[in-house]
Motif scaffolding. Structure first.
Motif, PDB file in Angstrom:
ATOM      1  N   ASP A   1     -23.085 103.914 178.097  1.00  0.00           N
ATOM      2  CA  ASP A   1     -22.876 104.914 177.046  1.00  0.00           C
ATOM      3  C   ASP A   1     -24.137 105.100 176.202  1.00  0.00           C
ATOM      4  N   ALA A   2     -24.816 104.003 175.889  1.00  0.00           N
ATOM      5  CA  ALA A   2     -26.041 104.081 175.089  1.00  0.00           C
ATOM      6  C   ALA A   2     -27.135 104.843 175.841  1.00  0.00           C
ATOM      7  N   LEU A   3     -27.244 104.616 177.141  1.00  0.00           N
ATOM      8  CA  LEU A   3     -28.237 105.336 177.939  1.00  0.00           C
ATOM      9  C   LEU A   3     -27.952 106.836 177.967  1.00  0.00           C
ATOM     10  N   VAL A   4     -26.688 107.183 178.072  1.00  0.00           N
ATOM     11  CA  VAL A   4     -26.307 108.591 178.157  1.00  0.00           C
ATOM     12  C   VAL A   4     -26.545 109.276 176.810  1.00  0.00           C
ATOM     13  N   LYS A   5     -26.308 108.574 175.712  1.00  0.00           N
ATOM     14  CA  LYS A   5     -26.546 109.156 174.383  1.00  0.00           C
ATOM     15  C   LYS A   5     -28.019 109.462 174.150  1.00  0.00           C
ATOM     16  N   GLU A   6     -28.902 108.727 174.836  1.00  0.00           N
ATOM     17  CA  GLU A   6     -30.327 108.997 174.721  1.00  0.00           C
ATOM     18  C   GLU A   6     -30.712 110.313 175.391  1.00  0.00           C
ATOM     19  N   GLY A   7     -29.816 110.859 176.212  1.00  0.00           N
ATOM     20  CA  GLY A   7     -30.047 112.168 176.803  1.00  0.00           C
ATOM     21  C   GLY A   7     -30.615 112.167 178.204  1.00  0.00           C
ATOM     22  N   GLY A   8     -30.567 111.058 178.911  1.00  0.00           N
ATOM     23  CA  GLY A   8     -31.089 111.017 180.273  1.00  0.00           C
ATOM     24  C   GLY A   8     -30.210 111.797 181.248  1.00  0.00           C
ATOM     25  N   ASP A   9     -30.810 112.226 182.336  1.00  0.00           N
ATOM     26  CA  ASP A   9     -30.073 112.959 183.366  1.00  0.00           C
ATOM     27  C   ASP A   9     -29.544 112.051 184.463  1.00  0.00           C
TER      28      ASP A   9
END
Length: 105
Positions: free
Chosen positions: A70-78
Motif C-alpha cells: 500500500d505504501a509503494l502504491v501511494k508513492e505513485g508507482g506504476d
C-alpha cells in the motif's frame, strides 16, 4: 512467488488491479500454508521482499507485507515487485513467569 505486478494497464482500473494483486498474494500464502509440514517443523514461515522493482526490493516482515505494498502504491508507482518464499518455522519457548511472580510478592 516472485512477481512484478503492473498497475498501469490500458483499459483497467488501477484500484481493481491493486485489489487483484493483494488477492493473489493472500491466495498464494493460503495455498502454501495448507501444504503438509515436514517432521520437526512447527509452522510455515515466509521471507518477504517488496519494492518498486526487483533490483530495489528490500526485506519486509511478513506481517507488514500488504501495508508495504500500500505504501509503494501511494508513492505513485506504476508497478511493484513482491517476493514471498516459504521456509520452515520453529516455535520458541515462552519465557517462564517465575521472575514476574517473585516481583509481585
Amino acid at each position: 512467488m516472485r512477481k512484478t505486478y503492473l498497475l498501469a494497464i490500458e483499459g483497467k482500473n488501477r484500484d481493481r488491479l491493486l485489489d487483484a494483486a493483494k488477492h493473489d498474494i493472500r491466495k498464494y500464502i493460503k495455498r502454501e500454508r495448507a501444504k503438509a509440514l515436514p517432521a520437526g517443523v512447527d509452522f510455515w514461515d515466509f521471507d518477504c521482499k517488496c519494492g518498486a522493482s526487483e533490483a530495489t526490493a528490500s526485506a519486509v516482515p511478513f506481517a507488514d507485507l500488504i501495508s508495504s505494498v500500500d505504501a509503494l502504491v501511494k508513492e505513485g508507482g506504476d508497478q511493484f515487485y513482491v517476493e514471498v518464499v516459504r521456509k520452515h518455522g520453529h516455535r520458541a519457548a515462552r519465557p517462564t513467569a517465575a521472575g514476574s511472580e517473585a516481583d509481585a510478592q
